[in-house]
Design a protein around this motif. Structure first.
Motif, PDB file in Angstrom:
ATOM      1  N   SER A   1      36.913  53.103  54.431  1.00 17.93           N
ATOM      2  CA  SER A   1      36.552  53.236  55.833  1.00 17.93           C
ATOM      3  C   SER A   1      35.158  53.803  56.042  1.00 17.93           C
ATOM      4  O   SER A   1      34.606  53.688  57.125  1.00 17.93           O
ATOM      5  N   ASP A   2      34.578  54.460  55.002  1.00 24.42           N
ATOM      6  CA  ASP A   2      33.276  55.093  55.205  1.00 24.42           C
ATOM      7  C   ASP A   2      32.106  54.209  54.785  1.00 24.42           C
ATOM      8  O   ASP A   2      30.966  54.655  54.758  1.00 24.42           O
TER       9      ASP A   2
ATOM     10  N   SER B   1      30.581  50.694  55.932  1.00 24.97           N
ATOM     11  CA  SER B   1      30.697  49.599  56.890  1.00 24.97           C
ATOM     12  C   SER B   1      29.350  48.906  57.058  1.00 24.97           C
ATOM     13  O   SER B   1      28.310  49.563  57.172  1.00 24.97           O
TER      14      SER B   1
ATOM     15  N   ARG C   1      31.548  43.310  58.936  1.00 22.12           N
ATOM     16  CA  ARG C   1      31.657  42.566  60.185  1.00 22.12           C
ATOM     17  C   ARG C   1      30.637  41.436  60.158  1.00 22.12           C
ATOM     18  O   ARG C   1      29.522  41.608  59.664  1.00 22.12           O
TER      19      ARG C   1
ATOM     20  N   GLN D   1      28.019  49.229  65.856  1.00 26.01           N
ATOM     21  CA  GLN D   1      28.514  50.600  66.010  1.00 26.01           C
ATOM     22  C   GLN D   1      29.329  51.013  64.787  1.00 26.01           C
ATOM     23  O   GLN D   1      30.243  50.313  64.358  1.00 26.01           O
ATOM     24  N   GLY D   2      28.977  52.152  64.209  1.00 27.41           N
ATOM     25  CA  GLY D   2      29.700  52.676  63.060  1.00 27.41           C
ATOM     26  C   GLY D   2      29.251  52.120  61.724  1.00 27.41           C
ATOM     27  O   GLY D   2      29.758  52.549  60.677  1.00 27.41           O
ATOM     28  N   ALA D   3      28.292  51.196  61.726  1.00 27.27           N
ATOM     29  CA  ALA D   3      27.838  50.584  60.480  1.00 27.27           C
ATOM     30  C   ALA D   3      26.715  51.400  59.847  1.00 27.27           C
ATOM     31  O   ALA D   3      25.856  51.936  60.552  1.00 27.27           O
ATOM     32  N   GLN D   4      26.721  51.480  58.530  1.00 31.93           N
ATOM     33  CA  GLN D   4      25.622  52.113  57.806  1.00 31.93           C
ATOM     34  C   GLN D   4      24.540  51.106  57.418  1.00 31.93           C
ATOM     35  O   GLN D   4      23.416  51.483  57.128  1.00 31.93           O
TER      36      GLN D   4
ATOM     37  N   THR E   1      21.937  53.004  66.084  1.00 38.73           N
ATOM     38  CA  THR E   1      23.062  53.406  65.230  1.00 38.73           C
ATOM     39  C   THR E   1      22.664  54.212  64.001  1.00 38.73           C
ATOM     40  O   THR E   1      23.529  54.832  63.366  1.00 38.73           O
TER      41      THR E   1
END
Length: 325
Positions: free
Chosen positions: A4-5, A7, A33, A70-73, A105
């Motif tokens: 989950s960490d 992305s 994604r 959103q939330g992607a590294q 982001t």
């Protein structure tokens, strides 16, 4: 299993480079994604990307790319105007949308680079600090895009490679110019002097390289650049490898540069291809010493294995074709 960490958002995941990078990131445990204007269609048609999460969005829209990121590294900028068309009108605005998303982001942008940035003053072997004085309009756009990345307040990673080829590649010089796509491999039209070496990048190897760099991206400089060496071979070596893969002698033809030049004023794709002739008339290689120092080794599939897999995927060889004795 994806964690989950980790992305990543891949723009252009249905394309040749973006698709291969998405697949490699999935193998490395990233949640991926894919941005697409028709997610349902992308889910049906994308090969080997069943685990990807498709999100609706247009690569030209900063707001839609930002929402998807959103939330992607990581944001992998694999978007490319199809068929070499309207680069000036599409390539830069798509990059600006990605930059806006990265600013919002904090994600790092991974940008696949190529050799269009260089002119003869940088040949024959280019390291990351080689001068970028392109000879073509498309090359000038690529240079402007990379300079824009450098000037933007975002973290970036440029991985530069030679001519792409792979089992899924809509714009490979190998299957769009040298051999006939979706036809049995019987002949090859080589674009330059056969004694000159040229850099080729097998897409699964390049994608694996990007995934390995992605795994350590937090340790890299804010603006990092690496050159991927790939297969650095002469025209004679390429033709010999193709013959071994085909299991027969191939008819070797002259590449129809004069015909391309005659039609170039009327067909944009042919104009762009014609401008690239100088890259075949000169030795064009990439120095991967910095990459090897960082990763320990560059992923490298043997040439015949890579060609066989690529040509099977492009319909030039039977899928059950075995290695020639």
């Amino acid at each position: 299993m994806a964690t989950s960490d980790k992305s990543a958002l891949v723009i252009g995941a249905t394309g040749s480079v973006g698709g291969e990078v998405a697949a490699a990131l999935l193998v490395h445990g990233w949640r991926v994604r894919g941005l697409h204007r028709d997610p349902a269609r992308a889910a049906r048609e994308a090969v080997g990307l069943d685990a990807i999460e498709w999100v609706k969005g247009d690569a030209m829209s900063a707001a839609e790319v930002t929402a998807a990121a959103q939330g992607a590294q990581l944001i992998v900028h694999g978007a490319s105007p199809p068929g070499y068309r309207n680069w000036a009108g599409l390539a830069v605005p798509m990059l600006e949308a990605t930059i806006a998303a990265a600013k919002a982001t904090g994600a790092r942008i991974i940008f696949p680079g190529n050799v269009y940035n260089y002119g003869p003053d940088a040949f024959p072997m280019m390291a990351e600090d080689a001068p970028q004085n392109p000879r073509t309009r498309k090359g000038a756009i690529r240079v402007a895009m990379e300079r824009r990345l450098e000037s933007a307040s975002v973290r970036t990673l440029v991985v530069r490679a030679g001519d792409f080829f792979g089992p899924v590649s809509a714009s490979s010089f190998l299957t769009e110019g040298m051999v006939a796509k979706d036809k049995p491999l019987k002949s090859v039209a080589y674009p330059g002097p056969r004694e000159i070496r040229h850099a080729w990048a097998y897409l699964p190897d390049l994608a694996e390289t990007m995934a390995r760099l992605a795994d350590i991206e937090a340790t890299l400089p804010d603006h990092a650049a690496y050159h991927f060496g790939g297969h650095q071979i002469t025209g004679d070596e390429m033709i010999a490898a193709l013959e071994r893969v085909a299991g027969r002698r191939l008819t070797v033809k002259r590449f129809p540069w004069l015909a391309l030049r005659a039609l170039a004023p009327f067909v944009e794709m042919l104009r762009e291809l014609s401008e690239m002739r100088y890259l075949w008339d000169n030795t064009v290689l990439l120095d991967n010493a910095k990459l090897v120092k960082t990763l320990g080794a560059e992923p490298h599939t043997p040439l015949e294995t890579a060609l066989r897999t690529a040509l099977q995927g492009q319909g030039c060889l039977p899928v059950d074709q075995k290695a020639a004795a």
